[in-house]
Write a protein that holds these residues in place. Structure first.
Motif, PDB file in Angstrom:
ATOM      1  N   MET A  26       1.159  -1.145  -0.296  1.00 33.42           N
ATOM      2  CA  MET A  26       0.236  -0.036   0.146  1.00 33.42           C
ATOM      3  C   MET A  26       0.969   1.439   0.034  1.00 33.42           C
ATOM      4  N   THR A  27       1.012   2.214  -0.992  1.00 34.78           N
ATOM      5  CA  THR A  27       1.497   3.938  -0.896  1.00 34.78           C
ATOM      6  C   THR A  27       1.050   4.059  -0.209  1.00 34.78           C
ATOM      7  N   ILE A  28       1.519   5.465  -0.029  1.00 37.50           N
ATOM      8  CA  ILE A  28       1.265   6.953   1.311  1.00 37.50           C
ATOM      9  C   ILE A  28       0.254   7.567   0.746  1.00 37.50           C
ATOM     10  N   ALA A  29       0.077   7.502  -0.432  1.00 39.17           N
ATOM     11  CA  ALA A  29      -1.590   7.657  -1.291  1.00 39.17           C
ATOM     12  C   ALA A  29      -2.281   7.134  -0.484  1.00 39.17           C
ATOM     13  N   THR A  30      -2.671   5.917  -0.845  1.00 35.53           N
ATOM     14  CA  THR A  30      -3.820   4.780  -0.513  1.00 35.53           C
ATOM     15  C   THR A  30      -4.299   5.102   0.836  1.00 35.53           C
ATOM     16  N   ALA A  31      -2.530   4.814   1.773  1.00 35.21           N
ATOM     17  CA  ALA A  31      -2.883   5.094   3.315  1.00 35.21           C
ATOM     18  C   ALA A  31      -3.624   6.720   3.258  1.00 35.21           C
ATOM     19  N   ILE A  32      -3.616   7.781   2.877  1.00 33.94           N
ATOM     20  CA  ILE A  32      -3.983   9.555   3.248  1.00 33.94           C
ATOM     21  C   ILE A  32      -5.292   8.428   2.522  1.00 33.94           C
ATOM     22  N   LEU A  33      -5.320   8.172   0.999  1.00 35.80           N
ATOM     23  CA  LEU A  33      -7.226   8.175   1.016  1.00 35.80           C
ATOM     24  C   LEU A  33      -8.465   7.530   1.433  1.00 35.80           C
ATOM     25  N   THR A  34      -7.491   6.444   2.237  1.00 38.90           N
ATOM     26  CA  THR A  34      -8.373   5.766   2.896  1.00 38.90           C
ATOM     27  C   THR A  34      -8.678   6.442   4.394  1.00 38.90           C
ATOM     28  N   ILE A  35      -7.305   7.265   4.292  1.00 43.69           N
ATOM     29  CA  ILE A  35      -7.858   7.916   6.367  1.00 43.69           C
ATOM     30  C   ILE A  35      -9.409   8.664   5.977  1.00 43.69           C
ATOM     31  N   VAL A  36      -8.495   9.819   4.629  1.00 44.95           N
ATOM     32  CA  VAL A  36      -9.560  10.550   4.401  1.00 44.95           C
ATOM     33  C   VAL A  36     -10.396   9.903   4.468  1.00 44.95           C
ATOM     34  N   HIS A  37     -11.030   8.793   3.471  1.00 41.51           N
ATOM     35  CA  HIS A  37     -12.151   8.122   3.066  1.00 41.51           C
ATOM     36  C   HIS A  37     -12.941   7.438   4.396  1.00 41.51           C
ATOM     37  N   LEU A  38     -12.125   7.316   5.549  1.00 43.99           N
ATOM     38  CA  LEU A  38     -12.725   6.499   6.953  1.00 43.99           C
ATOM     39  C   LEU A  38     -13.570   8.277   7.376  1.00 43.99           C
ATOM     40  N   ILE A  39     -12.879   9.037   7.724  1.00 47.78           N
ATOM     41  CA  ILE A  39     -13.324  10.789   7.684  1.00 47.78           C
ATOM     42  C   ILE A  39     -14.982  10.845   7.153  1.00 47.78           C
ATOM     43  N   MET A  40     -14.279  11.066   6.066  1.00 42.01           N
ATOM     44  CA  MET A  40     -15.452  10.956   4.832  1.00 42.01           C
ATOM     45  C   MET A  40     -16.620  10.439   6.279  1.00 42.01           C
ATOM     46  N   ALA A  41     -16.472   9.251   5.783  1.00 36.98           N
ATOM     47  CA  ALA A  41     -18.028   8.197   6.267  1.00 36.98           C
ATOM     48  C   ALA A  41     -18.137   7.947   8.142  1.00 36.98           C
ATOM     49  N   VAL A  42     -17.716   8.964   8.721  1.00 32.02           N
ATOM     50  CA  VAL A  42     -17.699   9.266   9.721  1.00 32.02           C
ATOM     51  C   VAL A  42     -18.995  10.497   9.693  1.00 32.02           C
ATOM     52  N   ALA A  43     -18.409  11.218   8.764  1.00 36.33           N
ATOM     53  CA  ALA A  43     -18.846  12.741   9.360  1.00 36.33           C
ATOM     54  C   ALA A  43     -20.042  12.596   8.955  1.00 36.33           C
ATOM     55  N   LEU A  44     -19.783  11.772   7.712  1.00 30.00           N
ATOM     56  CA  LEU A  44     -21.243  11.350   6.574  1.00 30.00           C
ATOM     57  C   LEU A  44     -22.797  10.759   7.726  1.00 30.00           C
ATOM     58  N   ILE A  45     -21.927  10.084   8.454  1.00 26.03           N
ATOM     59  CA  ILE A  45     -22.917   9.407   9.179  1.00 26.03           C
ATOM     60  C   ILE A  45     -23.397  10.329  10.827  1.00 26.03           C
ATOM     61  N   PHE A  46     -22.790  10.705  11.083  1.00 21.29           N
ATOM     62  CA  PHE A  46     -23.142  11.756  12.089  1.00 21.29           C
ATOM     63  C   PHE A  46     -23.954  13.066  11.067  1.00 21.29           C
ATOM     64  N   LEU A  47     -23.332  13.502   9.876  1.00 22.06           N
ATOM     65  CA  LEU A  47     -24.530  14.844   9.442  1.00 22.06           C
ATOM     66  C   LEU A  47     -25.612  14.237   8.848  1.00 22.06           C
ATOM     67  N   ILE A  48     -25.876  13.180   8.927  1.00 21.09           N
ATOM     68  CA  ILE A  48     -26.632  12.256   8.145  1.00 21.09           C
ATOM     69  C   ILE A  48     -27.888  12.117   9.201  1.00 21.09           C
ATOM     70  N   LEU A  49     -27.329  12.183  10.605  1.00 23.91           N
ATOM     71  CA  LEU A  49     -28.128  11.839  11.901  1.00 23.91           C
ATOM     72  C   LEU A  49     -28.883  13.129  12.334  1.00 23.91           C
ATOM     73  N   LEU A  50     -27.615  13.909  12.228  1.00 14.85           N
ATOM     74  CA  LEU A  50     -28.273  15.723  12.359  1.00 14.85           C
ATOM     75  C   LEU A  50     -29.020  16.113  12.188  1.00 14.85           C
ATOM     76  N   HIS A  51     -30.234  15.326  10.636  1.00 17.53           N
ATOM     77  CA  HIS A  51     -31.228  16.199   9.962  1.00 17.53           C
ATOM     78  C   HIS A  51     -32.206  16.002  11.018  1.00 17.53           C
ATOM     79  N   SER A  52     -33.351  16.746  11.456  1.00 16.56           N
ATOM     80  CA  SER A  52     -34.473  16.850  11.751  1.00 16.56           C
ATOM     81  C   SER A  52     -35.281  15.607  10.664  1.00 16.56           C
TER      82      SER A  52
END
Length: 79
Positions: free
Chosen positions: A1-27
């Motif tokens: 796994m390259t460094i770019a893939t590792a960084i992109l995977t971390i960003v992807h996981l952060i986006m997934a958690v943020a998306l779950i949180f944002l969807i739960l915040l909707h009324s």
């Protein structure tokens, strides 16, 4: 796994958690949105508030970024 893939995977996981949180915040029926006052809307209030519109916009941006990271990871890991 390259460094770019590792960084992109971390960003992807952060986006997934943020998306779950944002969807739960909707009324809606239950959820975090009601806990923070999203369930307080009366039937007579038409239209959405500025906070709801901004929440919608942020959710769309995070969803698009999540989609882009998904496609990018598929391309990088498909090699």
């Amino acid at each position: 796994m390259t460094i770019a893939t590792a960084i992109l995977t971390i960003v992807h996981l952060i986006m997934a958690v943020a998306l779950i949180f944002l969807i739960l915040l909707h009324s809606g029926k239950g959820g975090l949105g009601d806990m923070f006052g999203g369930g307080m809307q009366a039937g007579g209030m038409g239209g959405s508030t500025l906070a709801e519109r901004n929440l919608d916009r942020i959710t769309v941006v995070v969803a698009v970024l999540f989609g882009l990271t998904t496609i990018s990871l598929a391309i990088l890991l498909g090699r």
